[in-house]
Design a protein around this motif. Structure first.
Motif, PDB file in Angstrom:
ATOM      1  N   ILE A   1       4.529  49.875  19.960  1.00  0.00           N
ATOM      2  CA  ILE A   1       3.773  51.031  19.486  1.00  0.00           C
ATOM      3  C   ILE A   1       3.781  51.062  17.966  1.00  0.00           C
ATOM      4  N   LEU A   2       2.582  51.152  17.406  1.00  0.00           N
ATOM      5  CA  LEU A   2       2.453  51.374  15.975  1.00  0.00           C
ATOM      6  C   LEU A   2       2.167  52.858  15.809  1.00  0.00           C
ATOM      7  N   GLU A   3       3.120  53.593  15.303  1.00  0.00           N
ATOM      8  CA  GLU A   3       3.038  55.049  15.277  1.00  0.00           C
ATOM      9  C   GLU A   3       1.852  55.537  14.438  1.00  0.00           C
ATOM     10  N   SER A   4       1.633  54.905  13.306  1.00  0.00           N
ATOM     11  CA  SER A   4       0.511  55.262  12.433  1.00  0.00           C
ATOM     12  C   SER A   4       0.078  53.969  11.735  1.00  0.00           C
ATOM     13  N   ALA A   5      -0.920  53.330  12.300  1.00  0.00           N
ATOM     14  CA  ALA A   5      -1.284  51.986  11.843  1.00  0.00           C
ATOM     15  C   ALA A   5      -1.640  51.961  10.357  1.00  0.00           C
ATOM     16  N   SER A   6      -1.193  50.904   9.710  1.00  0.00           N
ATOM     17  CA  SER A   6      -1.524  50.694   8.297  1.00  0.00           C
ATOM     18  C   SER A   6      -2.097  49.291   8.124  1.00  0.00           C
ATOM     19  N   THR A   7      -2.791  49.073   7.024  1.00  0.00           N
ATOM     20  CA  THR A   7      -3.461  47.787   6.823  1.00  0.00           C
ATOM     21  C   THR A   7      -2.457  46.627   6.750  1.00  0.00           C
ATOM     22  N   ASN A   8      -1.241  46.906   6.299  1.00  0.00           N
ATOM     23  CA  ASN A   8      -0.257  45.817   6.230  1.00  0.00           C
ATOM     24  C   ASN A   8       0.321  45.449   7.594  1.00  0.00           C
ATOM     25  N   GLN A   9      -0.147  46.115   8.628  1.00  0.00           N
ATOM     26  CA  GLN A   9       0.222  45.738   9.982  1.00  0.00           C
ATOM     27  C   GLN A   9      -0.845  44.876  10.651  1.00  0.00           C
ATOM     28  N   THR A  10      -1.873  44.531   9.893  1.00  0.00           N
ATOM     29  CA  THR A  10      -2.846  43.552  10.371  1.00  0.00           C
ATOM     30  C   THR A  10      -2.132  42.216  10.533  1.00  0.00           C
ATOM     31  N   SER A  11      -2.160  41.677  11.760  1.00  0.00           N
ATOM     32  CA  SER A  11      -1.372  40.487  12.042  1.00  0.00           C
ATOM     33  C   SER A  11      -1.654  40.013  13.457  1.00  0.00           C
ATOM     34  N   MET A  12      -1.053  38.859  13.812  1.00  0.00           N
ATOM     35  CA  MET A  12      -1.012  38.394  15.190  1.00  0.00           C
ATOM     36  C   MET A  12       0.315  38.854  15.782  1.00  0.00           C
ATOM     37  N   TYR A  13       0.239  39.493  16.951  1.00  0.00           N
ATOM     38  CA  TYR A  13       1.441  39.969  17.629  1.00  0.00           C
ATOM     39  C   TYR A  13       1.660  39.154  18.899  1.00  0.00           C
ATOM     40  N   LEU A  14       2.867  38.621  19.014  1.00  0.00           N
ATOM     41  CA  LEU A  14       3.211  37.785  20.157  1.00  0.00           C
ATOM     42  C   LEU A  14       4.326  38.434  20.965  1.00  0.00           C
ATOM     43  N   CYS A  15       4.116  38.493  22.266  1.00  0.00           N
ATOM     44  CA  CYS A  15       5.123  38.964  23.203  1.00  0.00           C
ATOM     45  C   CYS A  15       5.724  37.738  23.881  1.00  0.00           C
ATOM     46  N   ALA A  16       7.012  37.817  24.209  1.00  0.00           N
ATOM     47  CA  ALA A  16       7.660  36.713  24.897  1.00  0.00           C
ATOM     48  C   ALA A  16       8.738  37.256  25.821  1.00  0.00           C
ATOM     49  N   SER A  17       9.120  36.445  26.802  1.00  0.00           N
ATOM     50  CA  SER A  17      10.206  36.829  27.684  1.00  0.00           C
ATOM     51  C   SER A  17      11.099  35.628  27.931  1.00  0.00           C
ATOM     52  N   SER A  18      12.334  35.909  28.377  1.00  0.00           N
ATOM     53  CA  SER A  18      13.268  34.822  28.672  1.00  0.00           C
ATOM     54  C   SER A  18      14.311  35.311  29.666  1.00  0.00           C
ATOM     55  N   ILE A  19      15.040  34.346  30.251  1.00  0.00           N
ATOM     56  CA  ILE A  19      16.194  34.706  31.055  1.00  0.00           C
ATOM     57  C   ILE A  19      17.276  35.270  30.134  1.00  0.00           C
ATOM     58  N   GLN A  20      18.347  35.761  30.728  1.00  0.00           N
ATOM     59  CA  GLN A  20      19.312  36.562  29.985  1.00  0.00           C
ATOM     60  C   GLN A  20      19.900  35.845  28.772  1.00  0.00           C
ATOM     61  N   ASP A  21      20.323  34.601  28.904  1.00  0.00           N
ATOM     62  CA  ASP A  21      20.952  33.953  27.750  1.00  0.00           C
ATOM     63  C   ASP A  21      19.956  33.164  26.911  1.00  0.00           C
ATOM     64  N   GLY A  22      18.724  33.098  27.354  1.00  0.00           N
ATOM     65  CA  GLY A  22      17.658  32.469  26.579  1.00  0.00           C
ATOM     66  C   GLY A  22      17.760  30.982  26.411  1.00  0.00           C
ATOM     67  N   MET A  23      18.622  30.327  27.160  1.00  0.00           N
ATOM     68  CA  MET A  23      18.911  28.935  26.876  1.00  0.00           C
ATOM     69  C   MET A  23      17.735  28.003  27.098  1.00  0.00           C
ATOM     70  N   TYR A  24      16.775  28.419  27.869  1.00  0.00           N
ATOM     71  CA  TYR A  24      15.598  27.584  28.096  1.00  0.00           C
ATOM     72  C   TYR A  24      14.416  27.985  27.218  1.00  0.00           C
ATOM     73  N   GLY A  25      14.660  28.863  26.273  1.00  0.00           N
ATOM     74  CA  GLY A  25      13.596  29.288  25.372  1.00  0.00           C
ATOM     75  C   GLY A  25      12.760  30.389  25.979  1.00  0.00           C
ATOM     76  N   TYR A  26      11.627  30.646  25.357  1.00  0.00           N
ATOM     77  CA  TYR A  26      10.763  31.745  25.742  1.00  0.00           C
ATOM     78  C   TYR A  26       9.505  31.263  26.444  1.00  0.00           C
ATOM     79  N   THR A  27       8.945  32.179  27.241  1.00  0.00           N
ATOM     80  CA  THR A  27       7.549  32.062  27.661  1.00  0.00           C
ATOM     81  C   THR A  27       6.763  33.086  26.860  1.00  0.00           C
ATOM     82  N   PHE A  28       5.706  32.620  26.216  1.00  0.00           N
ATOM     83  CA  PHE A  28       4.925  33.493  25.336  1.00  0.00           C
ATOM     84  C   PHE A  28       3.640  33.962  26.008  1.00  0.00           C
ATOM     85  N   GLY A  29       3.185  35.128  25.559  1.00  0.00           N
ATOM     86  CA  GLY A  29       1.835  35.565  25.869  1.00  0.00           C
ATOM     87  C   GLY A  29       0.843  34.907  24.919  1.00  0.00           C
TER      88      GLY A  29
END
Lengths: 115, 113
Positions: free
Chosen positions: B77-105
């Motif tokens: 959530i961007l509470e009050s968007a500003s121009t400096n928040q223009t960007s690419m946003y990436l979501c990712a998930s992993s198992i608990q210890d992350g040892m196999y890295g992430y799966t990205f959106g």
């Protein structure tokens, strides 16, 4: 704090040739993981290869291999027989064993494979 | 095929708007992450979550908040968007210890005007 540095913002290579992307990292820890990710243009980030720090043997995945130098804190990626589909942004990333899976990324290297 | 799905590929918002970026994973992963990607800066961690209703600040949390009401969903959530928040946003998930890295959106390219 751990940092990851990729000193080559851009690289290019001719198709079928070999290219090496460099990565250095800074940590005081001895147990960690290292990763290379590939982000093709306008496409999803995917994992290329991973290395566990306690393993001395360098990881390989088909045409991709790493040169892991633990003492030098260096983790370079070699791509053999480069293909046009290898054109992408490549990110090096570091993860401590005990930091709950947080990845720290380098700045990225944009690789262009030319026909 | 396992997936991390981000609800929007491209988004244009006005300065001051409240913006929601949604991410859903179908792998039953414990960990979920939000990064922003900017040229020359790589990926920087905004927030992450190890479990439902849990959240922790990353390296650049200012101006952002998150919500994780269900295991599979992690919202930025961007509470009050500003121009400096223009960007690419990436979501990712992993198992608990992350040892196999992430799966990205696939990422959400946000432009704030």
């Amino acid at each position: 704090a751990q940092t990851v540095t990729q000193s080559q913002p851009e690289m290019s290579v001719q198709e079928a040739e070999t290219v090496t992307l460099s990565c250095t990292y800074d940590t005081s820890e001895s147990n960690y993981y290292l990763f290379w990710y590939k982000q093709p243009p306008s496409r999803q980030m995917i994992l290329v290869i991973r290395q566990e720090a306690y393993k001395q043997q360098n990881a390989t995945e088909n045409r991709f291999s790493v040169n892991f130098q633990k003492a030098a804190k260096s983790f370079s990626l070699k791509i053999s027989d480069s293909q046009l589909g290898d054109t992408a942004m490549y990110f090096c990333a570091f993860m401590n064993y005990n930091q709950g899976g947080k990845l720290i990324f380098g700045q990225g290297t944009e690789l262009s494979v030319k026909p | 095929d396992v997936k991390v799905t981000q609800s929007s590929r491209y988004l244009v918002k006005r300065t001051g708007e409240k913006v929601f970026l949604e991410c859903v994973q179908d792998m039953d992963h414990e960990n979920m992450f939000w990064y922003r990607q900017d040229p020359g800066l790589g990926l920087r961690l905004i927030y992450f979550s190890y479990d439902v209703k849990m959240k922790e600040k990353g390296d650049i949390p200012e101006g952002y908040s998150v919500s994780r009401e269900k295991k599979e969903r992690f919202s930025l959530i961007l509470e009050s968007a500003s121009t400096n928040q223009t960007s690419m946003y990436l979501c990712a998930s992993s198992i608990q210890d992350g040892m196999y890295g992430y799966t990205f959106g696939s990422g959400t390219r946000l432009t704030v005007v």
